[in-house]
Scaffold this motif. Structure first.
Motif, PDB file in Angstrom:
ATOM      1  N   GLU A 137       0.495   0.269  -5.590  1.00  0.00           N
ATOM      2  CA  GLU A 137      -0.653   1.060  -5.135  1.00  0.00           C
ATOM      3  C   GLU A 137      -1.863   0.650  -5.965  1.00  0.00           C
ATOM      4  N   VAL A 138      -2.926   0.218  -5.283  1.00  0.00           N
ATOM      5  CA  VAL A 138      -4.088  -0.295  -6.023  1.00  0.00           C
ATOM      6  C   VAL A 138      -4.911   0.830  -6.654  1.00  0.00           C
ATOM      7  N   ILE A 139      -4.937   1.986  -6.007  1.00  0.00           N
ATOM      8  CA  ILE A 139      -5.820   3.048  -6.515  1.00  0.00           C
ATOM      9  C   ILE A 139      -5.141   3.820  -7.646  1.00  0.00           C
ATOM     10  N   CYS A 144       0.891  -1.172   0.000  1.00  0.00           N
ATOM     11  CA  CYS A 144       0.000   0.000   0.000  1.00  0.00           C
ATOM     12  C   CYS A 144       0.926   1.217   0.000  1.00  0.00           C
ATOM     13  N   ALA A 145       1.452   1.567  -1.157  1.00  0.00           N
ATOM     14  CA  ALA A 145       2.673   2.387  -1.160  1.00  0.00           C
ATOM     15  C   ALA A 145       2.489   3.883  -1.380  1.00  0.00           C
ATOM     16  N   ALA A 146       1.397   4.324  -2.034  1.00  0.00           N
ATOM     17  CA  ALA A 146       1.294   5.759  -2.347  1.00  0.00           C
ATOM     18  C   ALA A 146       1.071   6.561  -1.080  1.00  0.00           C
ATOM     19  N   PRO A 147       1.696   7.749  -0.931  1.00  0.00           N
ATOM     20  CA  PRO A 147       2.490   8.456  -1.948  1.00  0.00           C
ATOM     21  C   PRO A 147       3.959   8.057  -2.012  1.00  0.00           C
ATOM     22  N   GLY A 148       4.423   7.148  -1.168  1.00  0.00           N
ATOM     23  CA  GLY A 148       5.794   6.677  -1.344  1.00  0.00           C
ATOM     24  C   GLY A 148       6.718   6.924  -0.166  1.00  0.00           C
ATOM     25  N   GLY A 149       6.167   7.363   0.964  1.00  0.00           N
ATOM     26  CA  GLY A 149       7.014   7.607   2.143  1.00  0.00           C
ATOM     27  C   GLY A 149       7.767   6.356   2.557  1.00  0.00           C
ATOM     28  N   LYS A 150       7.019   5.254   2.745  1.00  0.00           N
ATOM     29  CA  LYS A 150       7.676   4.022   3.202  1.00  0.00           C
ATOM     30  C   LYS A 150       8.561   3.455   2.085  1.00  0.00           C
ATOM     31  N   PRO A 169      -4.406  -6.357  -3.937  1.00  0.00           N
ATOM     32  CA  PRO A 169      -3.633  -7.333  -3.164  1.00  0.00           C
ATOM     33  C   PRO A 169      -3.842  -8.784  -3.625  1.00  0.00           C
ATOM     34  N   ASP A 201       1.302  -1.124   4.901  1.00  0.00           N
ATOM     35  CA  ASP A 201       0.970   0.108   5.635  1.00  0.00           C
ATOM     36  C   ASP A 201      -0.500   0.354   5.281  1.00  0.00           C
ATOM     37  N   ALA A 202      -1.364  -0.268   6.053  1.00  0.00           N
ATOM     38  CA  ALA A 202      -2.741  -0.471   5.617  1.00  0.00           C
ATOM     39  C   ALA A 202      -3.592   0.799   5.608  1.00  0.00           C
ATOM     40  N   PRO A 203      -4.558   0.863   4.651  1.00  0.00           N
ATOM     41  CA  PRO A 203      -5.534   1.945   4.722  1.00  0.00           C
ATOM     42  C   PRO A 203      -6.312   1.784   6.038  1.00  0.00           C
ATOM     43  N   ILE A 226      -6.976  -7.709   3.072  1.00  0.00           N
ATOM     44  CA  ILE A 226      -5.725  -7.348   2.377  1.00  0.00           C
ATOM     45  C   ILE A 226      -4.607  -8.316   2.772  1.00  0.00           C
ATOM     46  N   ARG A 275      -3.746   7.339  -7.468  1.00  0.00           N
ATOM     47  CA  ARG A 275      -2.628   7.578  -6.534  1.00  0.00           C
ATOM     48  C   ARG A 275      -1.296   7.028  -7.066  1.00  0.00           C
TER      49      ARG A 275
HETATM   50  N1  SAM Z   1       2.660   3.684   2.685  1.00  0.00           N
HETATM   51  C1  SAM Z   1       2.282   5.014   2.248  1.00  0.00           C
HETATM   52  C2  SAM Z   1       3.367   5.993   2.595  1.00  0.00           C
HETATM   53  O1  SAM Z   1       4.108   5.739   3.561  1.00  0.00           O
HETATM   54  O2  SAM Z   1       3.526   7.002   1.895  1.00  0.00           O
HETATM   55  C3  SAM Z   1       0.946   5.416   2.813  1.00  0.00           C
HETATM   56  C4  SAM Z   1      -0.132   4.388   2.567  1.00  0.00           C
HETATM   57  S1  SAM Z   1      -1.723   4.796   3.105  1.00  0.00           S
HETATM   58  C5  SAM Z   1      -1.638   4.611   4.798  1.00  0.00           C
HETATM   59  C6  SAM Z   1      -2.633   3.410   2.590  1.00  0.00           C
HETATM   60  C7  SAM Z   1      -2.684   3.169   1.100  1.00  0.00           C
HETATM   61  O3  SAM Z   1      -3.502   2.014   0.846  1.00  0.00           O
HETATM   62  C8  SAM Z   1      -3.293   4.281   0.296  1.00  0.00           C
HETATM   63  O4  SAM Z   1      -2.411   4.700  -0.702  1.00  0.00           O
HETATM   64  C9  SAM Z   1      -4.549   3.686  -0.308  1.00  0.00           C
HETATM   65  O5  SAM Z   1      -4.821   4.156  -1.596  1.00  0.00           O
HETATM   66  C10 SAM Z   1      -4.236   2.210  -0.341  1.00  0.00           C
HETATM   67  N2  SAM Z   1      -5.442   1.346  -0.336  1.00  0.00           N
HETATM   68  C11 SAM Z   1      -6.741   1.724  -0.206  1.00  0.00           C
HETATM   69  N3  SAM Z   1      -7.551   0.650  -0.290  1.00  0.00           N
HETATM   70  C12 SAM Z   1      -6.763  -0.424  -0.465  1.00  0.00           C
HETATM   71  C13 SAM Z   1      -7.007  -1.816  -0.643  1.00  0.00           C
HETATM   72  N4  SAM Z   1      -8.243  -2.312  -0.633  1.00  0.00           N
HETATM   73  N5  SAM Z   1      -5.937  -2.625  -0.835  1.00  0.00           N
HETATM   74  C14 SAM Z   1      -4.696  -2.138  -0.821  1.00  0.00           C
HETATM   75  N6  SAM Z   1      -4.401  -0.832  -0.660  1.00  0.00           N
HETATM   76  C15 SAM Z   1      -5.411   0.023  -0.488  1.00  0.00           C
END
Ligand code: SAM
Length: 447
Positions: free
Chosen positions: A134-136, A110-116, A162, A178-180, A212, A139
């Motif tokens: 990133e699934v969305i 769950c990578a966007a915007p890319g911090g981790k 996933p 890094d879950a939503p 997920i 993003r």
């Molecule tokens: N890891 C990112 C960072 O450090 O920049 C932040 C991630 S944010 C907490 C969670 C991410 O999960 C979002 O980018 C979101 O779009 C994505 N997401 C939303 N629904 C999801 C799903 N069903 N499966 C996987 N990822 C999902």
């Protein structure tokens, strides 16, 4: 004001101290932290006033105040990433559970915007490969832009659900999720999010988190490491998920060493960051090891990606300073990735929707390379490429994609730099200078 239903739901969470928690949320204090890109920058180069270092991250620093990052060209050059400090704890999870000097395959799900992802990239070796997913759809561009800025050569950006990773059974050494989540950990930064919080949303998030994890777990190798994190305080999204994982999946909880002075709270399965105790926002992280014995599926790609012909290779080699790269074409773009990852590319292209890989070199049109922005941000260029050093005001004009009034000594494609860091390309013609800074990245704000 924090809702009573929210506060009372935290009453039995380890480390929750209602009065201090409410007080810190009522204060207007903001914590600003950045994480430096060790491949481009070091602490001596930081011009902002540093308060101190983030205790759990080698390259994280707190700033005394929040500057305008938009008008710092070094931000656009990928010298640092503006990141909340608690989430930099991922570094401890990775470095304490894995030997990061090995060659590893890592998935940031769950990578966007890319911090981790940018953080993981700075911690792993060049021999390792990071798949940043990133699934969305909407993003993915920001994730790709941040990966490009970081200048890394060993990251592949994908856009998959996933469950689509299940075809890569037993593939990754590490999976980071890094879950939503319901997002309560960020209430201090985003007070409007408070009104959107509800117990029913916490429950929905918790169900989604289980789904997920269950979907992606087959892609983790036996003995592989799973790192799970959220920015929620709710135990339904944190410890309860961990308990479900331990009870229902073949997975073992791992403990980390934490220093007392960090003030991180160790709860039943993971680590809690409370903003009244640490200098950072709310965060939860837990580590696991997969103990299951899923069968290995031999993986062979049916098709290899389109290769470059000799002429194309010769054109592109003129720009480069290293010759250990593997080149391939994907959706009309020429990509370069370290030769060590050559075997993985066809597999990833076959199984996933690859949106970006390694370094995008650009396109060859009429026997000439139109260099991609990523090439300027990478460290792959040779030293014969002409460079123009810009002062601050010219750098900002360039980043706004305006015409820049400089007088380059030669014609043709060349780099523009600020304080020794590449910002992008210009093409100098006889009557004008074309600014090739990507339109979608340009600064729109007025200074
Ligand atoms: N890891 C990112 C960072 O450090 O920049 C932040 C991630 S944010 C907490 C969670 C991410 O999960 C979002 O980018 C979101 O779009 C994505 N997401 C939303 N629904 C999801 C799903 N069903 N499966 C996987 N990822 C999902």
């Amino acid at each position: 004001m924090l809702p009573e239903e929210f506060l009372s739901s935290l009453e039995d969470s380890k480390g929750f101290e209602r009065e201090a928690f409410e007080k810190i949320h009522a204060s207007a204090g903001q914590v600003t932290s950045i994480r430096l890109n060790p491949d481009k920058f070091s602490i001596e180069n930081v011009k902002f006033k540093i308060e101190n270092k983030v205790p759990w991250s080698r390259h994280g620093v707190y700033l005394t105040q929040r500057p305008s990052f938009t008008f710092d060209p070094l931000f656009h050059a990928g010298c640092y990433y503006v990141q909340e400090a608690s989430s930099m704890f991922l570094e401890q999870a990775l470095s304490q559970t894995v030997d990061l000097s090995q060659s590893l395959k890592i998935l940031d799900l769950c990578a966007a915007p890319g911090g981790k992802s940018t953080h993981i990239q700075s911690l792993i070796s060049q021999e390792s490969l990071l798949v940043s997913n990133e699934v969305i759809w909407s993003r993915v561009p920001v994730l790709k832009d941040n990966i490009i800025k970081w200048g890394a050569e060993n990251v592949v950006v994908t856009q998959n659900d996933p469950k689509e990773f299940s075809s890569l059974k037993n593939y990754f050494d590490i999976i980071v999720i890094d879950a939503p989540c319901s997002g309560s950990g960020l209430f201090r930064r985003d007070p409007e999010a408070v009104s959107e919080w509800s117990l029913s949303n916490v429950k929905l998030c918790s169900m989604r988190q289980q789904r997920i994890i269950a979907d992606v777990l087959p892609a983790l190798k036996n003995d592989g490491i799973l790192i799970y994190s959220t920015c929620s305080y709710s135990k339904e999204e944190d410890e309860d998920i961990c308990k479900w994982l331990i009870d229902e999946m073949r997975i073992q909880n791992l403990k980390l060493k934490i220093e007392n002075k960090w003030n991180v709270v160790e709860s039943s399965f993971g680590y809690r960051f409370w903003p009244d105790k640490v200098k950072g926002e709310g965060f939860f992280l837990a580590c696991f090891k997969k103990t299951g014995m899923d069968d290995d599926t031999p993986r062979k790609a049916r098709k290899i990606p389109e290769q470059l012909n000799k002429k194309e290779l010769a054109i592109i080699s003129n720009w480069l300073g290293m010759d250990t790269l593997h080149f391939f074409k994907h959706e009309n773009i020429i990509y370069m990735i370290s030769g060590k990852h050559r075997a993985e590319i066809p597999i990833l292209l076959q199984q996933l929707r690859v949106k970006y890989a390694g370094v995008g070199a650009g396109e060859i049109i009429h026997d000439k390379l139109i260099p991609g922005h990523a090439l300027a941000m990478s460290s792959l260029l040779n030293e014969s490429i002409p460079v123009n050093r810009l002062d601050h005001s010219h750098a900002i004009e360039y980043l706004k994609k305006k015409e820049i009034r400089i007088e380059p000594a030669v014609k043709g494609w060349q780099l523009v730099q600020y304080e020794g860091h590449n910002l992008g390309w210009i093409n100098v013609l006889s009557n004008r200078i074309n600014n090739y800074y990507p339109k979608e990245l340009r600064i729109l704000k007025e200074n």
